[in-house]
Scaffold this motif. Structure first.
Motif, mmCIF file in Angstrom:
data_model
loop_
_atom_site.group_PDB
_atom_site.id
_atom_site.type_symbol
_atom_site.label_atom_id
_atom_site.label_comp_id
_atom_site.label_asym_id
_atom_site.label_seq_id
_atom_site.Cartn_x
_atom_site.Cartn_y
_atom_site.Cartn_z
ATOM 1 N N TYR A 1 39.411 93.302 78.679
ATOM 2 C CA TYR A 1 40.180 93.035 78.476
ATOM 3 C C TYR A 1 41.165 91.387 79.537
ATOM 4 O O TYR A 1 43.106 91.057 78.651
ATOM 5 N N LYS B 1 42.765 88.346 72.649
ATOM 6 C CA LYS B 1 43.130 89.744 73.521
ATOM 7 C C LYS B 1 43.919 89.604 74.612
ATOM 8 O O LYS B 1 45.010 89.185 74.621
ATOM 9 N N TYR B 2 42.587 89.062 75.846
ATOM 10 C CA TYR B 2 43.729 88.788 77.259
ATOM 11 C C TYR B 2 44.553 87.515 76.890
ATOM 12 O O TYR B 2 45.823 87.813 77.743
#
Length: 239
Positions: free
Chosen positions: A48, A55-56
């Motif tokens: 991630y 999410k990243y």
């Protein structure tokens, strides 16, 4: 001010510098400043910390805001196209970032034309129109013109900003008379010796002479050339 999460080295240090400037000098003038940052390239270990997942992007921007001592950025970019994450995931994360007030505008950088078209439509339908597309355009690299990206942006109300407008220094007088010992070419840092062919050097000297006739430096002429291209709204220059 144009930032990205991993500008450095080390990663994050450019944003930390911006954060010190905000704290020490710029805070009273925040509403006069336009600050951008990006996420999409390698930032931290694990699945991630790279590319274009929800999410990243969200975690990265939260980290960026903390480093820069900001509540929001004016512009948040997807720094590169991710072929392995559904475009809907990347784009919806960006929409939600705007809805959360963490960015005012959205941009994408170096996406293929078909992905750009998809992003344009997706974001318009969610009332977060694509503000700007970033790509490399200069007197030596005409790819956005040749592949149709610049025309699409011009015809659809999307800004276009050119990075590397001086081709890593080639479009200046820096290499006209040899390779300086302290140059990025001498260090083979982003710019290789092999880039400066005899044919290119001859062309650069010709352009330098033309610039002199216009009472401009080669660098100034190179920036003027970009700004005169159809569809270009800004040029990304920096120290």
């Amino acid at each position: 001010f144009d930032l990205a999460n991993n500008y450095g080295p080390p990663y994050g240090s450019a944003e930390e510098t911006m954060g010190r400037l905000m704290k020490d000098d710029f805070k009273p003038y925040r509403d006069e400043l336009f600050i951008s940052t990006k996420a999409g390239y390698d930032m931290w270990e694990g699945p991630y910390g790279n590319w274009g997942s929800r999410k990243y992007l969200m975690a990265s921007l939260n980290q960026s805001l903390k480093r820069m001592n900001l509540e929001y950025v004016d512009l948040f970019y997807s720094h590169r196209y991710d072929p392995n994450t559904p475009l809907e995931e990347t784009l919806q994360a960006m929409v939600d970032i705007v809805k959360q007030g963490k960015a005012l505008y959205l941009g994408i950088s170096r996406w293929p034309l078909e992905a750009l078209k998809f992003a344009d439509q997706y974001l318009k339908e969610r009332d977060c129109p694509l503000l700007i597309f970033q790509d490399r355009l200069n007197m030596l690299d005409h790819a956005p013109q040749e592949n149709g990206t610049l025309d699409y942006c011009a015809e659809n109300g999307i800004g276009f900003i050119s990075f590397s407008p001086l081709a890593q220094g080639l479009l200046t007088d820096r290499y006209l008379n040899g390779i300086p010992a302290d140059s990025r070419m001498a260090k083979e840092h982003f710019l290789k010796h092999s880039a400066l062919t005899p044919e290119l050097l001859e062309q650069l000297k010709k352009w330098n002479a033309e610039a002199g006739e216009r009472d401009e430096t080669l660098a100034e002429m190179a920036l003027v050339w970009i700004l005169q291209q159809k569809g270009v709204t800004s040029v990304l220059v920096g120290a």
